[in-house]
Design an enzyme around this catalytic site. Structure first.
Site, PDB file in Angstrom:
ATOM      1  N   LYS A 157      47.893  40.897  45.671  1.00 50.40           N
ATOM      2  CA  LYS A 157      48.657  41.916  46.388  1.00 50.40           C
ATOM      3  C   LYS A 157      49.927  41.311  46.980  1.00 50.40           C
ATOM      4  O   LYS A 157      49.928  40.201  47.493  1.00 50.40           O
ATOM      5  CB  LYS A 157      47.798  42.517  47.506  1.00 50.40           C
ATOM      6  CG  LYS A 157      46.629  43.362  46.991  1.00 50.40           C
ATOM      7  CD  LYS A 157      45.869  43.991  48.133  1.00 50.40           C
ATOM      8  CE  LYS A 157      44.751  44.901  47.629  1.00 50.40           C
ATOM      9  NZ  LYS A 157      43.993  45.521  48.742  1.00 50.40           N
TER      10      LYS A 157
ATOM     11  N   ARG B  14      40.361  40.843  41.264  1.00 50.01           N
ATOM     12  CA  ARG B  14      40.536  42.291  41.226  1.00 50.01           C
ATOM     13  C   ARG B  14      40.819  42.671  39.772  1.00 50.01           C
ATOM     14  O   ARG B  14      41.398  41.891  39.006  1.00 50.01           O
ATOM     15  CB  ARG B  14      41.704  42.725  42.104  1.00 50.01           C
ATOM     16  CG  ARG B  14      41.563  42.338  43.570  1.00 50.01           C
ATOM     17  CD  ARG B  14      42.828  42.721  44.345  1.00 50.01           C
ATOM     18  NE  ARG B  14      42.740  42.383  45.752  1.00 50.01           N
ATOM     19  CZ  ARG B  14      43.163  41.220  46.271  1.00 50.01           C
ATOM     20  NH1 ARG B  14      43.716  40.316  45.482  1.00 50.01           N
ATOM     21  NH2 ARG B  14      43.043  40.974  47.563  1.00 50.01           N
TER      22      ARG B  14
ATOM     23  N   TYR C 145      31.152  39.619  54.376  1.00 55.75           N
ATOM     24  CA  TYR C 145      30.121  39.159  53.442  1.00 55.75           C
ATOM     25  C   TYR C 145      29.025  38.366  54.145  1.00 55.75           C
ATOM     26  O   TYR C 145      27.890  38.323  53.678  1.00 55.75           O
ATOM     27  CB  TYR C 145      30.752  38.318  52.326  1.00 55.75           C
ATOM     28  CG  TYR C 145      31.680  39.131  51.464  1.00 55.75           C
ATOM     29  CD1 TYR C 145      31.178  40.031  50.538  1.00 55.75           C
ATOM     30  CD2 TYR C 145      33.059  39.029  51.602  1.00 55.75           C
ATOM     31  CE1 TYR C 145      32.027  40.804  49.763  1.00 55.75           C
ATOM     32  CE2 TYR C 145      33.907  39.791  50.835  1.00 55.75           C
ATOM     33  CZ  TYR C 145      33.397  40.680  49.916  1.00 55.75           C
ATOM     34  OH  TYR C 145      34.230  41.451  49.166  1.00 55.75           O
TER      35      TYR C 145
ATOM     36  N   HIS D  61      42.175  36.762  50.355  1.00 59.17           N
ATOM     37  CA  HIS D  61      42.281  37.555  51.578  1.00 59.17           C
ATOM     38  C   HIS D  61      43.291  36.918  52.525  1.00 59.17           C
ATOM     39  O   HIS D  61      43.280  35.696  52.720  1.00 59.17           O
ATOM     40  CB  HIS D  61      40.923  37.639  52.288  1.00 59.17           C
ATOM     41  CG  HIS D  61      39.958  38.548  51.615  1.00 59.17           C
ATOM     42  ND1 HIS D  61      38.598  38.488  51.817  1.00 59.17           N
ATOM     43  CD2 HIS D  61      40.140  39.565  50.728  1.00 59.17           C
ATOM     44  CE1 HIS D  61      37.992  39.404  51.093  1.00 59.17           C
ATOM     45  NE2 HIS D  61      38.904  40.070  50.426  1.00 59.17           N
TER      46      HIS D  61
ATOM     47  N   HIS E 263      35.095  46.547  41.627  1.00 60.83           N
ATOM     48  CA  HIS E 263      34.983  45.823  42.888  1.00 60.83           C
ATOM     49  C   HIS E 263      33.556  45.344  43.130  1.00 60.83           C
ATOM     50  O   HIS E 263      33.338  44.438  43.924  1.00 60.83           O
ATOM     51  CB  HIS E 263      35.460  46.708  44.047  1.00 60.83           C
ATOM     52  CG  HIS E 263      36.702  46.184  44.700  1.00 60.83           C
ATOM     53  ND1 HIS E 263      37.859  45.962  43.995  1.00 60.83           N
ATOM     54  CD2 HIS E 263      36.961  45.800  45.978  1.00 60.83           C
ATOM     55  CE1 HIS E 263      38.784  45.492  44.819  1.00 60.83           C
ATOM     56  NE2 HIS E 263      38.256  45.373  46.019  1.00 60.83           N
TER      57      HIS E 263
ATOM     58  N   ARG F 147      33.445  41.814  42.183  1.00 63.40           N
ATOM     59  CA  ARG F 147      34.154  41.003  43.192  1.00 63.40           C
ATOM     60  C   ARG F 147      33.271  40.795  44.422  1.00 63.40           C
ATOM     61  O   ARG F 147      33.172  39.687  44.965  1.00 63.40           O
ATOM     62  CB  ARG F 147      35.458  41.705  43.556  1.00 63.40           C
ATOM     63  CG  ARG F 147      36.330  40.979  44.579  1.00 63.40           C
ATOM     64  CD  ARG F 147      37.688  41.676  44.639  1.00 63.40           C
ATOM     65  NE  ARG F 147      38.467  41.353  45.811  1.00 63.40           N
ATOM     66  CZ  ARG F 147      39.270  40.288  45.916  1.00 63.40           C
ATOM     67  NH1 ARG F 147      39.354  39.431  44.911  1.00 63.40           N
ATOM     68  NH2 ARG F 147      39.966  40.079  47.013  1.00 63.40           N
TER      69      ARG F 147
END
Length: 321
Positions: free
Chosen positions: A192, A159, A298, A289, A263, A266
């Protein structure tokens, strides 16, 4: 301010403090929650409600409708933004019940709106190469920095906030791989919620980072005060997210690419890995994730591409006219 309203605002402050200290939510997420809950308090005040104990499920559902439909002071929100606000409100009421501030949870049965399923946008390898080639002259220290930044974003799936948050010490020195003998390097990202993950650095990104660290960063650092940041701006300070965004936007314009965001790189990283046969759980770890369900989107991109190729190439897949 009436006593009930004071208790209500105090409950919101306590909940946000809880998210900051105990849950370790990212600063941007907290800012969004604070904005969402401020709007919720305004909505409750408009209904004459000044205490969380007075809130009903109908009130919470009415707030969700207002989010989606808008009002004289706010435009309608999309499903994703409205969903985030509902999550904030549900969390507030759960917190209030757990802390004994209320005797019931009126938001328990209220569900966030379902967002439309959108496949991630990725660009082709050729477009990635065009983007990187459009950075600029290698004699310019900022061009060397920009190339290193973009190579890192695409080569690791980081990110943009993770990339600009890197310090030089987050890059591990190169060492021979025990199995192949080839030199490998890794980078430590803080994602995150403060979660850390370690991601390999490929040879293209590694070469770009080496060139930047040797030929460009010392000159940029001389203008600053000795910051440990990996990516520096022209004043020697840490490159901001806005600054990194501007780097990407300028390169995309020179490459003739439209609608490219941080993004996008990414998404391209993940899509190209899946296309190349990478296991979805490995991609999940590389992206950081929490759930493999997030990563599995994806695989849908790849399936759609396979359908297109099949429909165009197989003689019995074409629609007769």
């Amino acid at each position: 301010m009436p006593e009930g309203a004071t208790r209500l605002h105090s409950a919101v402050r306590g909940y946000l403090d809880h998210l900051t200290v105990e849950r370790g939510l990212a600063a941007n997420t907290l800012l969004s929650y604070r904005r969402d809950l401020r709007r919720y308090l305004e909505f409750l005040a408009g209904r004459g409600i000044g205490d969380l104990g007075e809130v009903s499920s109908e009130d919470v559902a009415g707030f969700v409708r207002t989010l989606r439909e808008g009002d004289p002071e706010h435009r309608p929100l999309g499903a994703n933004s409205a969903g985030r606000a509902v999550v904030a409100v549900r969390g507030l009421h759960r917190f209030a019940l757990r802390e004994g501030l209320t005797s019931h949870d009126p938001a328990h049965q209220v569900r966030p709106p379902t967002p439309p399923r959108r496949l991630p946008k990725a660009i082709t390898l050729e477009q990635v190469e065009a983007l990187l080639a459009a950075v600029g002259s290698e004699d310019d220290p900022r061009a060397l920095r920009d190339r290193a930044l973009l190579e890192l974003l695409y080569g690791t799936g980081a990110r943009i906030s993770e990339a600009v948050g890197l310090d030089v010490d987050d890059l591990t020195r190169l060492r021979p791989d025990a199995r192949t003998g080839a030199e490998v390097g890794v980078v430590r990202f803080r994602g995150k919620g403060g979660k850390e993950r370690v991601v390999p650095v490929g040879r293209y990104a590694r070469a770009a980072l080496d060139a930047y660290l040797v030929r460009a960063r010392p000159g940029l650092a001389a203008a600053g005060r000795g910051t440990p940041a990996l990516f520096l701006n022209a004043r020697g300070g840490r490159l901001t997210r806005q600054g990194a965004w501007a780097v990407l936007r300028a390169a995309a314009e020179r490459a003739g690419l439209s609608d490219v965001s941080p993004h996008t790189l990414r998404h391209s990283f993940a899509t190209h890995l899946i296309d190349g046969g990478a296991d979805v759980r490995v991609v999940q770890e590389l992206l950081g994730h929490a759930s493999v369900t997030t990563t599995q989107v994806y695989t849908l991109v790849t399936v759609d591409r396979l359908r297109e190729v099949y429909a165009a190439a197989h003689p019995r897949a074409r629609v007769s006219r």
